[in-house]
Enzyme design. Structure first.
Site, PDB file in Angstrom:
ATOM      1  N   HIS A 126     -28.637  73.317 -32.799  1.00  0.00           N
ATOM      2  CA  HIS A 126     -28.341  74.751 -32.902  1.00  0.00           C
ATOM      3  C   HIS A 126     -27.612  75.041 -34.220  1.00  0.00           C
ATOM      4  CE1 HIS A 126     -27.059  78.719 -31.546  1.00  0.00           C
ATOM      5  NE2 HIS A 126     -27.709  78.546 -30.431  1.00  0.00           N
ATOM      6  N   GLY A 149      -9.882  85.959 -45.515  1.00  0.00           N
ATOM      7  CA  GLY A 149      -9.557  84.625 -46.005  1.00  0.00           C
ATOM      8  C   GLY A 149     -10.210  84.331 -47.344  1.00  0.00           C
ATOM      9  N   ALA A 193     -13.187  72.615 -39.670  1.00  0.00           N
ATOM     10  CA  ALA A 193     -13.473  73.657 -38.685  1.00  0.00           C
ATOM     11  C   ALA A 193     -14.443  74.717 -39.187  1.00  0.00           C
ATOM     12  CB  ALA A 193     -12.186  74.335 -38.222  1.00  0.00           C
ATOM     13  N   GLY A 194     -14.771  74.656 -40.497  1.00  0.00           N
ATOM     14  CA  GLY A 194     -15.756  75.582 -41.033  1.00  0.00           C
ATOM     15  C   GLY A 194     -15.257  77.020 -41.062  1.00  0.00           C
TER      16      GLY A 194
END
Lengths: 313, 313
Positions: free
Chosen positions: B82, B165, B173-174
């Protein structure tokens, strides 16, 4: 409230709102009892209070209301279109949540004992609470009403002695018919025709009494002001004979008569289970359980978390 | 809980039950938050936790779970079927009761700010929380996933800088895609044929993207083990494009193809309102309102009595 019982007292007063209001207060004076609605009919001179209560409170709420009705309503002064035997005429108990029919039969019997002991009102048990097969149907108990019963009650040959109490009506409050039954769903289907004969024919075809769906009562009516007719139904056990089966039965008969179904309507309240079942039926839902309903899942999860916090297993 | 929000974080971990278990605990560590269910897919290596919380607690519950996922999941080690951009990949907020979509958009924005400030995870806003029209669709934000985003995020020409950000992914954590959307109903209709071409054709005919029902997504699948095919649907706004309209649309197309509808099924949860609306539709109910449902009336009456007792107006 986890153990819920519905109670639907019918009173022989439909013209004085203040009387009905005081009866509502009497019910709600009991912790754990709430009134869902009232309905009064001036022609019938009759009213109905629908309330629910915790199983531990429902008999007390009923007895308080019947006690007040005894003070406020004199059957000798009562005239109206509807046959009745008491100031409180009928007192059914209905399982709603977490209680069985057997529980409600016991509650009905308990209420009947209290009506006699505390109020001196003789009691007949009907429907699932009946002690005799010839008293299951309300019509067989009530027959021609108070005036006729007053004459017949003391005659052993008439077989109309009460199930609780002496064979003598209360002077002003008469008698009360107490019972337990499933939740009743009142449901009408309107047809695109002015021919009342068609409505009556369809009603006969679908109702249990004449060989149709077992737990269905039906009559045909004219809605003169709208130029259409109506099949007016009572589903006396909607879990067995469902709303959607009643609808489909009427629709099929209407089709045979070449008549369209205009619309249907619910009169009063319907349990959510009946609507879920109808949705599952028409959508051909393969896997429906009440657990897929978001609101049920939320309630269950909140209960689980609460029980976990209190250290219960 | 009067102001309820659903939150459905998707995590890039589907093979370790203990990780998912700990994420569930993180959510439930917040007062006012309960988990309704979890789903894990080993092939996708992805899991979904469905929880609801009071509007005042939902962002805290989400941030705690995302914070723990950041510690437990390393996207560099993640492989699965996915596409994903983060250890917590998607974080949608959904109005359930007593909150508006606008409320949920604000909650999404608040959550996004906290993810960056407290966890150093850059955030993209999607669906109703999107700040740019080209970020409404999740697929347009995620595209080819973490590895591609890591390369493109610092290139101004690529236009993939985050909404919150710095333009730099968190190392392990991407990024997280945060949004607000209506309740999603996943609904399948199975057809009595083995021809997947028919399912795909019907899916194209009914889905919004190709000119069908606007808030409907649909695909055709084969259920090889059962010898039948399926039109698999997402109702992205069931109050607008309803379950029953999706059903009727598929049924009509199937009829045109000479194919029977076998059954349908709900995947996951469905709001009671959707089932009530389906029942009202098929029964042609003239006067349906949620107020005729017994359980709603009981809840309202209990609330009325409680409010009366506390002297509120």
């Amino acid at each position: 409230m986890e153990r819920l019982v519905e109670c639907v007292p019918n009173f022989s007063e439909g013209r004085k709102p203040e009387t009905i209001g005081r009866l509502v207060e009497a019910v709600e004076s009991v912790k754990g009892a709430v009134v869902l609605g009232t309905h009064a009919d001036e022609d019938h001179n009759r009213s109905v209070i629908t309330f629910v209560a915790d199983a531990g409170a429902v008999v007390e709420a009923a007895v308080r209301a019947v006690g007040l009705a005894k003070q406020l309503i004199d059957l000798n002064r009562h005239e109206g279109q509807h046959p009745r035997v008491g100031a409180t005429d009928v007192l059914p108990f209905v399982p709603v949540r977490g209680v069985t029919m057997e529980d409600c039969v016991q509650l009905a019997h308990e209420a009947g004992e209290r009506l006699w002991r505390e109020l001196g009102i003789p009691v007949y048990f009907y429907e699932r609470a009946a002690l005799r097969p010839d008293r299951v149907n309300l019509e067989d108990v009530r027959r021609r009403g108070f005036e006729q019963l007053r004459e017949q009650i003391e005659d052993p040959a008439a077989g109309r002695e009460p199930d609780v109490g002496e064979a003598r009506l209360h002077e002003t409050a008469g008698a009360t018919v107490v019972g337990a039954r499933p939740f009743l769903v009142a449901y009408n289907v309107n047809l695109q025709t002015g021919d009342i004969g068609i409505a009556k024919k369809i009603a006969r075809a679908v109702r249990g009494r004449d060989g149709g769906l077992r737990y269905l009562k039906a009559l045909g009516f004219e809605l003169a002001s709208r130029g259409v007719v109506q099949v007016s139904m009572n589903l006396v056990d909607y879990e067995k004979t469902s709303v959607h089966h009643a609808f489909e039965a009427v629709r099929r008969e209407a089709e045979r008569e070449g008549v369209e179904v205009l619309a249907s309507e619910l009169v009063g309240l319907v349990p959510q289970a009946a609507l879920y079942a109808a949705a599952a039926h028409f959508l051909k839902l393969e896997n429906y359980t009440p657990d897929v309903v978001l609101e049920n899942r939320i309630a269950a999860a909140l209960e689980r978390k609460r029980a976990g916090r209190e250290g219960k297993i």
